[in-house]
Enzyme design. Structure first.
Site, PDB file in Angstrom:
ATOM      1  N   CYS A 128       0.814  -1.230   0.000  1.00  0.00           N
ATOM      2  CA  CYS A 128       0.000   0.000   0.000  1.00  0.00           C
ATOM      3  C   CYS A 128       0.845   1.277   0.000  1.00  0.00           C
ATOM      4  O   CYS A 128       0.589   2.205  -0.776  1.00  0.00           O
ATOM      5  CB  CYS A 128      -0.973  -0.013   1.179  1.00  0.00           C
ATOM      6  SG  CYS A 128      -0.286  -0.684   2.702  1.00  0.00           S
ATOM      7  N   HIS A 235      -2.811   6.235   4.609  1.00  0.00           N
ATOM      8  CA  HIS A 235      -1.390   6.353   4.965  1.00  0.00           C
ATOM      9  C   HIS A 235      -0.808   7.675   4.464  1.00  0.00           C
ATOM     10  O   HIS A 235      -1.231   8.195   3.428  1.00  0.00           O
ATOM     11  CB  HIS A 235      -0.569   5.256   4.265  1.00  0.00           C
ATOM     12  CG  HIS A 235      -0.845   3.866   4.710  1.00  0.00           C
ATOM     13  ND1 HIS A 235      -1.562   3.532   5.835  1.00  0.00           N
ATOM     14  CD2 HIS A 235      -0.460   2.673   4.155  1.00  0.00           C
ATOM     15  CE1 HIS A 235      -1.607   2.213   5.958  1.00  0.00           C
ATOM     16  NE2 HIS A 235      -0.958   1.674   4.955  1.00  0.00           N
TER      17      HIS A 235
HETATM   18  N1  LIG Z   1      -5.312  -3.409   4.777  1.00  0.00           N
HETATM   19  C1  LIG Z   1      -4.499  -2.847   3.877  1.00  0.00           C
HETATM   20  O1  LIG Z   1      -4.236  -1.618   3.879  1.00  0.00           O
HETATM   21  C2  LIG Z   1      -3.877  -3.686   2.814  1.00  0.00           C
HETATM   22  C3  LIG Z   1      -3.256  -3.013   1.768  1.00  0.00           C
HETATM   23  C4  LIG Z   1      -2.632  -3.758   0.775  1.00  0.00           C
HETATM   24  C5  LIG Z   1      -2.658  -5.132   0.846  1.00  0.00           C
HETATM   25  N2  LIG Z   1      -3.270  -5.752   1.877  1.00  0.00           N
HETATM   26  C6  LIG Z   1      -3.259  -7.218   1.874  1.00  0.00           C
HETATM   27  O2  LIG Z   1      -4.570  -7.703   1.591  1.00  0.00           O
HETATM   28  C7  LIG Z   1      -4.767  -8.934   2.278  1.00  0.00           C
HETATM   29  C8  LIG Z   1      -6.010  -8.823   3.152  1.00  0.00           C
HETATM   30  O3  LIG Z   1      -5.858  -7.764   4.075  1.00  0.00           O
HETATM   31  P1  LIG Z   1      -7.081  -7.194   4.934  1.00  0.00           P
HETATM   32  O4  LIG Z   1      -6.534  -5.931   5.509  1.00  0.00           O
HETATM   33  O5  LIG Z   1      -8.342  -7.156   4.148  1.00  0.00           O
HETATM   34  O6  LIG Z   1      -7.211  -8.336   6.075  1.00  0.00           O
HETATM   35  P2  LIG Z   1      -8.482  -8.762   6.936  1.00  0.00           P
HETATM   36  O7  LIG Z   1      -9.402  -7.614   7.105  1.00  0.00           O
HETATM   37  O8  LIG Z   1      -7.925  -9.403   8.143  1.00  0.00           O
HETATM   38  O9  LIG Z   1      -9.222  -9.878   6.028  1.00  0.00           O
HETATM   39  C9  LIG Z   1      -8.649 -11.134   5.751  1.00  0.00           C
HETATM   40  C10 LIG Z   1      -9.568 -11.921   4.829  1.00  0.00           C
HETATM   41  O10 LIG Z   1      -8.916 -13.158   4.498  1.00  0.00           O
HETATM   42  C11 LIG Z   1      -9.793 -14.247   4.803  1.00  0.00           C
HETATM   43  N3  LIG Z   1      -9.046 -15.423   5.188  1.00  0.00           N
HETATM   44  C12 LIG Z   1      -8.186 -15.556   6.220  1.00  0.00           C
HETATM   45  N4  LIG Z   1      -7.703 -16.828   6.283  1.00  0.00           N
HETATM   46  C13 LIG Z   1      -8.297 -17.501   5.268  1.00  0.00           C
HETATM   47  C14 LIG Z   1      -8.233 -18.849   4.815  1.00  0.00           C
HETATM   48  N5  LIG Z   1      -7.444 -19.753   5.405  1.00  0.00           N
HETATM   49  N6  LIG Z   1      -8.977 -19.205   3.743  1.00  0.00           N
HETATM   50  C15 LIG Z   1      -9.770 -18.302   3.149  1.00  0.00           C
HETATM   51  N7  LIG Z   1      -9.877 -16.996   3.519  1.00  0.00           N
HETATM   52  C16 LIG Z   1      -9.150 -16.616   4.585  1.00  0.00           C
HETATM   53  C17 LIG Z   1     -10.651 -13.722   5.925  1.00  0.00           C
HETATM   54  O11 LIG Z   1     -11.813 -14.515   6.020  1.00  0.00           O
HETATM   55  P3  LIG Z   1     -12.573 -14.731   7.441  1.00  0.00           P
HETATM   56  O12 LIG Z   1     -13.375 -13.483   7.661  1.00  0.00           O
HETATM   57  O13 LIG Z   1     -13.393 -15.934   7.187  1.00  0.00           O
HETATM   58  O14 LIG Z   1     -11.502 -14.926   8.472  1.00  0.00           O
HETATM   59  C18 LIG Z   1     -10.904 -12.294   5.448  1.00  0.00           C
HETATM   60  O15 LIG Z   1     -11.900 -12.306   4.460  1.00  0.00           O
HETATM   61  C19 LIG Z   1      -3.472  -9.203   3.043  1.00  0.00           C
HETATM   62  O16 LIG Z   1      -2.639 -10.019   2.232  1.00  0.00           O
HETATM   63  C20 LIG Z   1      -2.876  -7.827   3.190  1.00  0.00           C
HETATM   64  O17 LIG Z   1      -1.480  -7.872   3.362  1.00  0.00           O
HETATM   65  C21 LIG Z   1      -3.905  -5.065   2.857  1.00  0.00           C
END
Ligand SMILES: NC(=O)c1ccc[n+]([C@@H]2O[C@H](COP(=O)([O-])OP(=O)(O)OC[C@H]3O[C@@H](n4cnc5c(N)ncnc54)[C@H](OP(=O)(O)O)[C@@H]3O)[C@@H](O)[C@H]2O)c1
Length: 330
Positions: A128, A235
């Site tokens: 990000c 950010h």
């Molecule tokens: N937040 C940011 O600013 C940002 C920016 C760039 C990239 N990212 C990347 O995007 C990804 C998600 O981030 P997020 O911030 O959205 O995280 P989050 O809010 O914690 O969401 C995680 C998601 O992944 C699912 N998940 C977790 N374990 C799983 C499994 N074993 N099988 C299938 N689904 C699973 C969760 O499902 P459940 O609800 O069922 O647990 C939820 O839908 C990460 O790789 C992160 O590094 C995030």
């Protein structure tokens, strides 16, 4: 326009929910939608464009008939399931850090290096903080030639997903923190992702490697310090960069303002500069506090703010997919 069968992996997470919002806002040509998450979320109902969808548990069979798979469920999920989606014939755009360093895969911000989508059917969405930094850096590199970059980040709690957002809210209410190593409501924390032996965090190394890869400049000197701050969303990054050619500040402002995706807000005496409040909910990268770095020849300082969940993740992924559709690459 032809419509596509789309899977969203991690559909219940912060990025996944925003992917759905942005697909709708951008009027993406969606035929069937498959919403995938962990077993814990199977059966949850999510609305999209007036229809209800049931969240399914992600399995190896989830990608049958899927043409575009948007992954946002962390690196271990991407590592196991993204290659399966590709083998089933889908184009994958992955938000995790799993494939970003692979030389045979594009790491893409459409305004900067869209041509790299052609490298592989699996395309990585950058970190990000790097996404928002790379737009002004590319604009400056095109015109003046970049010779050095130093980043200091001020990263919002939503960057750590649902857990990060909850920790900020919980600690503001006086409860103990569960996710961050310190009370994020009372301090900045110079620790994002795990620390390596040389004292850098993985987040800092991601910014360094991804900047060089996207600019196609493997020898560019880049350094970074990444800090979590008590802000819910969007950010900020302070960039110090050195340029090969001399510049005037007016010329720099015009160069940045005319680059797709950037808005310059730079009238400090009127209290006008990029803030998280301005960036929240938008897809622009805002740049301000543009001034000479007084400690180096041809050094420039920029304050850059963007919505980390939108341009820093979901919107960038959807913009890649939409442009691929428009250019008949899917
Ligand atoms: N937040 C940011 O600013 C940002 C920016 C760039 C990239 N990212 C990347 O995007 C990804 C998600 O981030 P997020 O911030 O959205 O995280 P989050 O809010 O914690 O969401 C995680 C998601 O992944 C699912 N998940 C977790 N374990 C799983 C499994 N074993 N099988 C299938 N689904 C699973 C969760 O499902 P459940 O609800 O069922 O647990 C939820 O839908 C990460 O790789 C992160 O590094 C995030």
């Amino acid at each position: 326009m032809r419509k596509y069968n789309i899977a969203v992996v991690g559909a219940t997470g912060i990025v996944g929910q925003t992917l759905l919002k942005v697909l709708r806002e951008y009027n993406f040509p969606v035929n069937n939608l498959r919403l995938l998450a962990s077993a814990k979320s199977a059966g949850k109902i999510i609305e999209y464009d007036g229809k209800t969808y049931i969240v399914e548990e992600l399995t190896k069979e989830s990608f049958n008939n899927i043409e575009i798979a948007l992954f946002s469920a962390g690196s271990s999920v991407s590592k196991e399931f993204a290659p399966i989606a590709v083998a089933e014939g889908a184009i994958v755009i992955d938000n995790s850090s799993c494939f970003r360093e692979d030389s045979d895969k594009g790491l893409v911000v459409p305004e900067v290096n869209f041509e790299d989508v052609k490298l592989n059917r699996l395309i990585a969405n950058p970190n990000c903080s790097t996404i928002q930094s790379i737009l002004p850096l590319k604009a400056l590199d095109n015109k003046y030639g970049l010779t050095r970059v130093v980043y200091s980040t001020y990263q919002a709690c939503s960057g750590a997903g649902v857990k990060g957002e909850s920790d900020l809210k919980r600690t503001i209410n006086g409860e103990k923190s569960k996710h961050f190593p310190h009370d994020i409501s009372k301090t900045c924390i110079p620790e994002i992702d795990t620390f390596l032996n040389d004292g850098y965090s993985k987040e800092e190394i991601k910014m360094i490697k991804e900047t060089k890869k996207m600019l196609h400049k493997p020898n560019l000197p880049v350094s970074a310090t990444c800090v979590r701050v008590p802000v819910l969303n969007s950010h900020a990054v302070m960039i110090m960069c050195e340029l090969d050619k001399n510049f005037t500040l007016d010329e720099v402002r015009n160069t940045l303002a005319s680059f797709e995706g950037i808005k310059v807000l730079d009238s400090p005496k009127d209290h006008l500069y990029p803030t998280s409040i301005i960036a929240n909910g938008t897809d622009y990268v805002y740049v301000g506090r543009i001034r000479r770095d007084l400690s180096s020849k041809n050094g420039l300082l920029l304050w850059v703010v963007a919505d980390n969940i939108r341009k820093g993740a979901a919107s960038n992924a959807v913009q890649i997919a939409l442009r691929m559709v428009k250019e008949n690459l899917i």
